[in-house]
Scaffold this motif. Structure first.
Motif, PDB file in Angstrom:
ATOM      1  N   SER A 151       0.925  -1.120   0.143  1.00 32.69           N
ATOM      2  CA  SER A 151      -0.191  -0.067  -0.075  1.00 32.69           C
ATOM      3  C   SER A 151       0.766   1.331  -0.138  1.00 32.69           C
ATOM      4  CB  SER A 151      -0.924   0.151   1.171  1.00 32.69           C
ATOM      5  OG  SER A 151      -1.587   1.394   1.369  1.00 32.69           O
ATOM      6  N   HIS A 152       0.537   2.229  -0.912  1.00 35.40           N
ATOM      7  CA  HIS A 152       1.056   3.514  -0.785  1.00 35.40           C
ATOM      8  C   HIS A 152      -0.161   4.588  -0.350  1.00 35.40           C
ATOM      9  CE1 HIS A 152       4.597   5.907  -1.268  1.00 35.40           C
ATOM     10  NE2 HIS A 152       4.423   6.263  -2.272  1.00 35.40           N
ATOM     11  N   GLY A 153      -1.294   4.105   0.228  1.00 40.83           N
ATOM     12  CA  GLY A 153      -2.418   4.683   0.361  1.00 40.83           C
ATOM     13  C   GLY A 153      -3.184   4.897  -0.703  1.00 40.83           C
ATOM     14  N   VAL A 154      -4.616   5.271  -0.573  1.00 43.57           N
ATOM     15  CA  VAL A 154      -5.478   5.550  -1.387  1.00 43.57           C
ATOM     16  C   VAL A 154      -5.191   7.031  -2.220  1.00 43.57           C
ATOM     17  CG1 VAL A 154      -7.953   5.965  -2.197  1.00 43.57           C
ATOM     18  CG2 VAL A 154      -7.366   4.143  -0.140  1.00 43.57           C
ATOM     19  N   SER A 155      -5.238   7.768  -1.607  1.00 44.96           N
ATOM     20  CA  SER A 155      -4.914   9.532  -2.029  1.00 44.96           C
ATOM     21  C   SER A 155      -3.494  10.011  -1.823  1.00 44.96           C
ATOM     22  CB  SER A 155      -5.902  10.428  -1.471  1.00 44.96           C
ATOM     23  OG  SER A 155      -5.666  10.593   0.118  1.00 44.96           O
ATOM     24  N   HIS A 156      -2.469   8.953  -1.560  1.00 44.09           N
ATOM     25  CA  HIS A 156      -1.208   9.427  -1.485  1.00 44.09           C
ATOM     26  C   HIS A 156      -0.906  10.867  -0.447  1.00 44.09           C
ATOM     27  CE1 HIS A 156       2.758  10.594  -2.951  1.00 44.09           C
ATOM     28  NE2 HIS A 156       2.835   9.557  -3.467  1.00 44.09           N
ATOM     29  N   PRO A 157      -1.814  10.642   0.747  1.00 46.47           N
ATOM     30  CA  PRO A 157      -1.575  11.968   1.528  1.00 46.47           C
ATOM     31  C   PRO A 157      -0.157  11.931   2.282  1.00 46.47           C
ATOM     32  CG  PRO A 157      -2.697  10.120   2.495  1.00 46.47           C
ATOM     33  CD  PRO A 157      -2.273   9.585   1.457  1.00 46.47           C
ATOM     34  N   HIS A 158      -0.360  13.296   2.834  1.00 55.42           N
ATOM     35  CA  HIS A 158       0.836  13.367   3.741  1.00 55.42           C
ATOM     36  C   HIS A 158       0.189  13.224   5.120  1.00 55.42           C
ATOM     37  CE1 HIS A 158       4.197  15.903   1.980  1.00 55.42           C
ATOM     38  NE2 HIS A 158       3.205  16.395   1.247  1.00 55.42           N
TER      39      HIS A 158
END
Length: 278
Positions: A151-158
């Motif tokens: 996973s790199h997140g859904v929305s690539h957030p900070h």
């Protein structure tokens, strides 16, 4: 100039470490080698030949293992793991064939909220502006025993800029989406922008990840099985010497400097300077 300085310091660091290991060996003291985890973003077609040379170099003198590699015995040969952030089409088109040809394992951290489209997050490198995230269909077609999807997140957030509940939902949703597409369990996570703190570490443990990955060039002890693992940024067009040094952990001297910089930024964030006209 900045890169030239880094290269020069890394050369001295590499030689110093080699000399230290040689002296320890003469004294009959063995020192285990670290695991070096590399991370790429895109691999444009124009850099495929250079990337291929990098992989050929690893094939000559290193053992390539998965990013979650663990061992009960000390490493006695250079050992490297290969990862990719964002799941760009260019990495699938140009990197995976080179890895498959050499039977190298890799891990791809998928930002699954942008499948089949341009990234919605800010890009740090100009050459990444034309990158596209793979489609769900391409992701499914790429399932292979040598390829691990993380996973790199859904929305690539900070992640330090969103609430704990939002972070937990983001991580859980990303695992569900990737598993739903690939049919594989998601056990690994890489922090977008390398942005994390103790709260995010705790949330990642609660979600069920076995390892999380940063962008600090920290050496990894695969015997210790630490939850947080460092990685070194590599460009597919890095020169031979730069790549050699990075893949041997010679950029690890940057870790304390990076952490000092983070502390300074955190301090001034909490206690900002007064304006000049105040």
């Amino acid at each position: 100039m900045k890169e030239a300085v880094k290269l020069a310091v890394s050369c001295f660091y590499f030689l110093a470490i080699r000399m230290k290991r040689g002296m320890m060996r003469l004294l009959g003291i063995s020192q285990p080698l670290p695991l070096i985890i590399l991370y790429y973003h895109g691999v444009p077609a124009s850099t495929r030949a250079s990337f291929s040379r990098q992989m050929a170099s690893l094939a000559r003198w290193a053992k390539v293992v998965p990013a979650d590699f663990r061992t009960s015995t000390a490493l006695s040969e250079p050992t490297v793991a290969i990862t990719f952030d964002d799941a760009f089409v260019s990495a699938f088109d140009n990197a995976l064939p080179e890895l498959s040809r050499r039977r190298f394992p890799c891990t791809i951290f998928v930002a699954c909220g942008n499948l089949g489209s341009s990234p919605s997050w800010s890009m740090e490198e100009e050459n990444e502006l034309s990158e596209i995230v793979v489609t769900a269909c391409r992701l499914k077609q790429s399932v292979d025993p040598l390829v691990v999807f993380g996973s790199h997140g859904v929305s690539h957030p900070h992640f330090t800029e969103i609430t704990p509940n939002a972070a937990r939902k983001e991580l859980s949703a990303s695992c569900d989406i990737i598993t739903g597409i690939t049919g594989t369990e998601v056990r690994l996570f890489a922090f977008p922008y390398g942005d994390y703190d103790g709260n995010q570490i705790r949330i990642c443990q609660e979600v069920g990840f076995t390892h999380v990955y940063t962008i600090e060039p920290e050496l990894v002890d695969p015997q210790a099985d630490e939850f947080v693992r460092g990685r070194i940024s590599v460009r597919p067009d890095d020169g031979r010497l730069t790549f050699f040094l990075k893949a041997h952990g010679a950029y690890a001297w940057l870790v304390p400097i990076s952490r000092l910089k983070q502390r300074v930024l955190a301090f001034w964030g909490a206690y900002p300077r007064r304006p000049n006209n105040a």
